[in-house]
Write a protein that holds these residues in place. Structure first.
Motif, PDB file in Angstrom:
ATOM      1  N   THR A  28      -5.365  10.042  -0.894  1.00  0.00           N
ATOM      2  CA  THR A  28      -5.381   9.106  -2.009  1.00  0.00           C
ATOM      3  C   THR A  28      -4.511   7.901  -1.653  1.00  0.00           C
ATOM      4  O   THR A  28      -3.513   8.047  -0.952  1.00  0.00           O
ATOM      5  CB  THR A  28      -4.919   9.776  -3.326  1.00  0.00           C
ATOM      6  OG1 THR A  28      -5.080   8.860  -4.404  1.00  0.00           O
ATOM      7  CG2 THR A  28      -3.489  10.238  -3.245  1.00  0.00           C
ATOM      8  N   PHE A  53      -7.922   1.334  -5.498  1.00  0.00           N
ATOM      9  CA  PHE A  53      -7.580   2.748  -5.594  1.00  0.00           C
ATOM     10  C   PHE A  53      -8.629   3.539  -4.822  1.00  0.00           C
ATOM     11  O   PHE A  53      -9.821   3.229  -4.900  1.00  0.00           O
ATOM     12  CB  PHE A  53      -7.547   3.219  -7.057  1.00  0.00           C
ATOM     13  CG  PHE A  53      -7.361   4.699  -7.197  1.00  0.00           C
ATOM     14  CD1 PHE A  53      -6.129   5.282  -6.946  1.00  0.00           C
ATOM     15  CD2 PHE A  53      -8.423   5.511  -7.554  1.00  0.00           C
ATOM     16  CE1 PHE A  53      -5.960   6.655  -7.045  1.00  0.00           C
ATOM     17  CE2 PHE A  53      -8.265   6.880  -7.662  1.00  0.00           C
ATOM     18  CZ  PHE A  53      -7.026   7.457  -7.407  1.00  0.00           C
ATOM     19  N   ARG A  68       0.839  -1.206   0.000  1.00  0.00           N
ATOM     20  CA  ARG A  68       0.000   0.000   0.000  1.00  0.00           C
ATOM     21  C   ARG A  68       0.867   1.246   0.000  1.00  0.00           C
ATOM     22  O   ARG A  68       1.884   1.307   0.675  1.00  0.00           O
ATOM     23  CB  ARG A  68      -0.899  -0.007   1.234  1.00  0.00           C
ATOM     24  CG  ARG A  68      -1.799   1.203   1.365  1.00  0.00           C
ATOM     25  CD  ARG A  68      -2.674   1.072   2.609  1.00  0.00           C
ATOM     26  NE  ARG A  68      -3.409   2.281   2.896  1.00  0.00           N
ATOM     27  CZ  ARG A  68      -4.597   2.593   2.429  1.00  0.00           C
ATOM     28  NH1 ARG A  68      -5.210   1.752   1.618  1.00  0.00           N
ATOM     29  NH2 ARG A  68      -5.190   3.719   2.742  1.00  0.00           N
ATOM     30  N   GLU A 118      -6.417  -5.209  -6.915  1.00  0.00           N
ATOM     31  CA  GLU A 118      -5.872  -3.857  -6.858  1.00  0.00           C
ATOM     32  C   GLU A 118      -6.973  -2.924  -6.367  1.00  0.00           C
ATOM     33  O   GLU A 118      -8.130  -3.074  -6.747  1.00  0.00           O
ATOM     34  CB  GLU A 118      -5.414  -3.391  -8.235  1.00  0.00           C
ATOM     35  CG  GLU A 118      -4.269  -4.160  -8.817  1.00  0.00           C
ATOM     36  CD  GLU A 118      -3.913  -3.671 -10.217  1.00  0.00           C
ATOM     37  OE1 GLU A 118      -4.316  -2.553 -10.591  1.00  0.00           O
ATOM     38  OE2 GLU A 118      -3.244  -4.417 -10.937  1.00  0.00           O
ATOM     39  N   GLU A 154      -2.264  -3.115  -3.526  1.00  0.00           N
ATOM     40  CA  GLU A 154      -2.314  -4.416  -4.196  1.00  0.00           C
ATOM     41  C   GLU A 154      -2.305  -5.490  -3.122  1.00  0.00           C
ATOM     42  O   GLU A 154      -1.558  -5.388  -2.155  1.00  0.00           O
ATOM     43  CB  GLU A 154      -1.107  -4.624  -5.107  1.00  0.00           C
ATOM     44  CG  GLU A 154      -1.078  -3.737  -6.318  1.00  0.00           C
ATOM     45  CD  GLU A 154       0.144  -3.988  -7.200  1.00  0.00           C
ATOM     46  OE1 GLU A 154       1.034  -4.777  -6.804  1.00  0.00           O
ATOM     47  OE2 GLU A 154       0.209  -3.384  -8.270  1.00  0.00           O
ATOM     48  N   TYR A 212      -3.250   3.709  -3.107  1.00  0.00           N
ATOM     49  CA  TYR A 212      -3.239   2.597  -4.056  1.00  0.00           C
ATOM     50  C   TYR A 212      -2.767   1.374  -3.289  1.00  0.00           C
ATOM     51  O   TYR A 212      -1.818   1.445  -2.501  1.00  0.00           O
ATOM     52  CB  TYR A 212      -2.310   2.879  -5.236  1.00  0.00           C
ATOM     53  CG  TYR A 212      -2.180   1.708  -6.168  1.00  0.00           C
ATOM     54  CD1 TYR A 212      -3.189   1.411  -7.070  1.00  0.00           C
ATOM     55  CD2 TYR A 212      -1.069   0.887  -6.119  1.00  0.00           C
ATOM     56  CE1 TYR A 212      -3.078   0.323  -7.925  1.00  0.00           C
ATOM     57  CE2 TYR A 212      -0.943  -0.203  -6.968  1.00  0.00           C
ATOM     58  CZ  TYR A 212      -1.961  -0.484  -7.867  1.00  0.00           C
ATOM     59  OH  TYR A 212      -1.854  -1.574  -8.694  1.00  0.00           O
ATOM     60  N   SER A 264       0.116   5.532   0.291  1.00  0.00           N
ATOM     61  CA  SER A 264      -0.932   6.539   0.507  1.00  0.00           C
ATOM     62  C   SER A 264      -0.305   7.919   0.679  1.00  0.00           C
ATOM     63  O   SER A 264       0.824   8.051   1.156  1.00  0.00           O
ATOM     64  CB  SER A 264      -1.794   6.191   1.715  1.00  0.00           C
ATOM     65  OG  SER A 264      -1.043   6.270   2.904  1.00  0.00           O
TER      66      SER A 264
END
Length: 186
Positions: free
Chosen positions: A114, A133, A95, A131, A118, A116, A97
């Motif tokens: 924000t 977002f 991760r 994944e 996996e 992202y 952020s």
């Protein structure tokens, strides 16, 4: 130890050794980190068929940097961790952020978060690669010293091989109260 019961029973034993450090670069900048090594042993017992076992090893980490200014606050985080899944197995999660807070006035603060992520199964028997977002801008209004009102929007997207892409949108309004260090939000 994580244990799942149901149609398929699974048991995961995790061992972790890590080192943690934090450093104040200046009055406004801090960095912190945790590095570790993990070992995982699992046993899966299906309804039909023999019990299967698996072992895996890997690294875990959590790196963070934070800037605290008079008007702007920025936080960046990168991590790898193990988390139980809803399907009865353990996933490795990577991760990153980024959060930005901007003080617009004495009572108004703008925020953007924000991230992202996996995630993938750590054993060789299941595939739960996904994944994620997330994007969430918000505005906080300080009504009193210990009372605030927060209004925002959140967008989330999840991609996986079995279900494709799924997204969601949410608008929220929360009331927060700081009770001299004890925080409660509804």
């Amino acid at each position: 130890m994580y244990e799942s019961e149901g149609i398929q029973q699974s048991e995961y034993d995790t061992y972790n050794v890590s080192v943690t450090s934090s450093y104040l670069l200046s009055e406004k900048w801090t960095i912190s980190g945790q590095f570790g090594y993990r070992s995982l042993e699992n046993e899966i017992t299906p309804i039909v068929g023999p019990t299967v076992t698996d072992k895996s090893t890997g690294t875990l980490f959590d790196l963070a940097s934070k800037y605290t200014g008079e008007i702007n606050n920025v936080a960046l985080s990168i991590s790898r961790s193990l988390t139980p899944s809803g399907e009865g197995n353990v996933n490795e999660r990577d991760r990153v952020s980024l959060t930005w807070d901007r003080k617009l006035s004495e009572v108004l603060t703008f925020n953007i978060m924000t991230a992202y992520q996996e995630s993938q199964s750590v054993d060789q028997f299941t595939t739960t690669d996904r994944e994620y977002f997330e994007f969430a801008p918000s505005m906080t209004w300080k009504l009193q010293e210990q009372l605030n009102l927060r209004f925002g929007y959140q967008y989330r997207e999840r991609k996986s091989l079995d279900s494709g892409a799924i997204d969601s949108n949410m608008v929220f309004l929360t009331v927060g109260y700081d009770w001299d260090g004890l925080r409660y939000s509804r």
